[in-house]
Enzyme design. Structure first.
Site, short mmCIF file in Angstrom:
data_model
loop_
_atom_site.label_atom_id
_atom_site.label_comp_id
_atom_site.label_asym_id
_atom_site.label_seq_id
_atom_site.Cartn_x
_atom_site.Cartn_y
_atom_site.Cartn_z
N HIS A 8 39.67 1.49 24.93
CA HIS A 8 40.48 1.81 23.76
C HIS A 8 39.91 2.97 22.94
O HIS A 8 40.51 3.37 21.94
CB HIS A 8 40.58 0.59 22.84
CG HIS A 8 40.97 -0.66 23.55
ND1 HIS A 8 40.06 -1.66 23.86
CD2 HIS A 8 42.16 -1.07 24.05
CE1 HIS A 8 40.69 -2.63 24.50
NE2 HIS A 8 41.95 -2.30 24.64
N GLY A 24 44.58 2.66 8.41
CA GLY A 24 45.42 2.14 9.47
C GLY A 24 46.09 3.25 10.26
O GLY A 24 46.16 3.22 11.49
N ARG A 28 46.45 9.65 8.92
CA ARG A 28 45.64 9.67 7.69
C ARG A 28 44.18 9.95 8.04
O ARG A 28 43.47 10.63 7.30
CB ARG A 28 45.77 8.35 6.93
CG ARG A 28 45.26 8.44 5.48
CD ARG A 28 45.31 7.09 4.78
NE ARG A 28 46.64 6.53 4.84
CZ ARG A 28 46.91 5.23 4.80
NH1 ARG A 28 45.92 4.36 4.73
NH2 ARG A 28 48.15 4.79 4.83
N ARG A 47 45.54 6.35 23.07
CA ARG A 47 46.73 5.75 22.45
C ARG A 47 47.08 6.43 21.12
O ARG A 47 47.70 5.82 20.24
CB ARG A 47 46.55 4.25 22.25
CG ARG A 47 46.40 3.46 23.53
CD ARG A 47 46.04 2.00 23.26
NE ARG A 47 45.91 1.26 24.51
CZ ARG A 47 46.82 0.43 25.00
NH1 ARG A 47 47.95 0.24 24.36
NH2 ARG A 47 46.61 -0.23 26.12
N ARG A 91 37.42 0.00 5.28
CA ARG A 91 38.86 0.14 5.48
C ARG A 91 39.47 0.78 4.24
O ARG A 91 39.18 0.39 3.10
CB ARG A 91 39.50 -1.23 5.73
CG ARG A 91 41.01 -1.24 5.57
CD ARG A 91 41.69 -2.44 6.19
NE ARG A 91 42.96 -2.75 5.56
CZ ARG A 91 44.06 -2.00 5.63
NH1 ARG A 91 44.04 -0.85 6.30
NH2 ARG A 91 45.18 -2.37 5.03
N ILE A 92 40.32 1.77 4.44
CA ILE A 92 41.05 2.42 3.35
C ILE A 92 42.53 2.35 3.70
O ILE A 92 43.01 3.08 4.56
CB ILE A 92 40.57 3.86 3.11
CG1 ILE A 92 40.31 4.59 4.43
CG2 ILE A 92 39.32 3.89 2.26
CD1 ILE A 92 39.89 6.03 4.27
N GLY A 93 43.23 1.42 3.05
CA GLY A 93 44.60 1.16 3.45
C GLY A 93 45.54 1.03 2.27
O GLY A 93 45.21 1.34 1.13
N SER A 94 46.74 0.58 2.57
CA SER A 94 47.76 0.38 1.55
C SER A 94 48.07 -1.11 1.44
O SER A 94 47.77 -1.89 2.34
CB SER A 94 49.03 1.16 1.90
OG SER A 94 49.53 0.74 3.17
N MET A 184 47.48 -6.38 5.92
CA MET A 184 47.54 -7.02 7.24
C MET A 184 46.27 -6.93 8.08
O MET A 184 46.30 -7.32 9.26
CB MET A 184 48.71 -6.44 8.05
CG MET A 184 50.06 -6.60 7.37
SD MET A 184 51.46 -6.09 8.41
CE MET A 184 51.55 -7.51 9.51
N GLU A 185 45.15 -6.45 7.52
CA GLU A 185 44.00 -6.21 8.38
C GLU A 185 42.65 -6.73 7.88
O GLU A 185 41.74 -6.96 8.68
CB GLU A 185 43.83 -4.69 8.64
CG GLU A 185 44.89 -4.05 9.49
CD GLU A 185 46.15 -3.67 8.71
OE1 GLU A 185 47.23 -3.62 9.32
OE2 GLU A 185 46.05 -3.43 7.48
N ASP A 208 53.44 -0.33 -2.91
CA ASP A 208 54.73 -0.87 -3.35
C ASP A 208 54.49 -2.14 -4.15
O ASP A 208 53.40 -2.74 -4.10
CB ASP A 208 55.65 -1.16 -2.15
CG ASP A 208 55.02 -2.10 -1.15
OD1 ASP A 208 55.36 -3.28 -1.18
OD2 ASP A 208 54.19 -1.65 -0.33
N ARG A 221 52.11 7.84 1.46
CA ARG A 221 51.07 6.92 1.95
C ARG A 221 50.07 7.67 2.80
O ARG A 221 48.87 7.38 2.79
CB ARG A 221 51.71 5.80 2.78
CG ARG A 221 52.56 4.83 1.98
CD ARG A 221 53.22 3.84 2.92
NE ARG A 221 54.20 3.02 2.25
CZ ARG A 221 54.25 1.70 2.33
NH1 ARG A 221 53.36 1.05 3.03
NH2 ARG A 221 55.20 1.01 1.71
#
Length: 235
Positions: A8, A24, A28, A47, A91-94, A184-185, A208, A221
């Protein structure tokens, strides 16, 4: 000679830094590498999950996409910890806000991560595991935000396996327990870090409002999380 440890990740051993920033969205990751890193080099594109290594203020740093959901985060973070000798993942996410005092574009630091996932089943624990952040990274993030002048909200988040939930009242239940936001992570990342004896932290920008109408576009985003990215870079 084949030097790639996993199916992977196309990076060879030694091409990924000890610290990895993990959004994610792979685009980004590309944006962060091109905007903030010196001499970034693409080390994986398997991928289309793009990963880059460069330097920030003279220190080697990698940034790589982690995908959507705990199965994806579970794979990539596990491989980084175990096959690429990474010490810490940020992790840097929304996320979607569950509480009224958490506003659009606020930065949330996930001290802990509730979850509706069965991810912890694999450990065979005689009870419920509480996935938490690395305390040292959390304190550094709060201090970096204060220095930057950015208000952060620290607390519990929800890592859910389900984006479109059949139970229309499910968010009310988590909201009633003071959970700040849903994503979600994070729970999978924190569990992988705990099992590996490594460090992890999750920073989230509110994209949101679950109980409001405001939300960010996909492009916002991808490109608009500068404050969160700059906090992460200081860690």
């Amino acid at each position: 000679m084949e030097m790639t440890p996993t199916a992977h990740n196309g990076a060879n051993k030694g091409e990924i830094a000890k610290t990895v920033l993990m959004p994610g969205d792979p685009l980004r990751a590309k944006y962060i590498a091109e905007t903030y890193l010196e001499n970034p080099v693409k080390v994986t594109s398997v991928r289309n999950m793009l990963g880059f290594t460069g330097t920030y203020k003279g220190k080697e740093l990698s940034v790589m996409g982690g995908g959507m959901g705990m199965p994806s985060m579970g794979i990539y973070s596990y491989e980084l910890y175990h096959f690429y000798d990474v010490d810490q993942i940020i992790r840097i996410g929304s996320a979607g806000a569950l509480q009224d005092h958490v506003k659009l574009m606020d930065v949330v630091i996930a001290m802990g991560a509730c979850t509706d996932s069965n991810y912890a089943y694999q450990y065979g624990l005689p009870g419920t595991f509480a996935p938490t952040a690395d305390y040292e990274l959390l304190v550094k993030a709060v201090k970096a935000a204060e220095k930057q002048g950015t208000k952060v909200v620290v607390g519990n988040v929800l890592s859910s396996d389900i984006f479109y939930h059949h139970d229309s009242g499910v968010n009310d239940k988590w909201r009633s327990m003071g959970v700040l936001a849903v994503e979600m992570e994070t729970a999978a990342l924190y569990m992988n870090a705990a099992a590996a004896g490594k460090k992890a932290l999750c920073l989230l920008t509110i994209s949101d409002l679950i109980y409001g109408e405001e939300k960010l576009s996909a492009l916002e985003r991808q490109l608009g999380f500068g404050k969160m990215m700059e906090i992460a870079l200081e860690l």
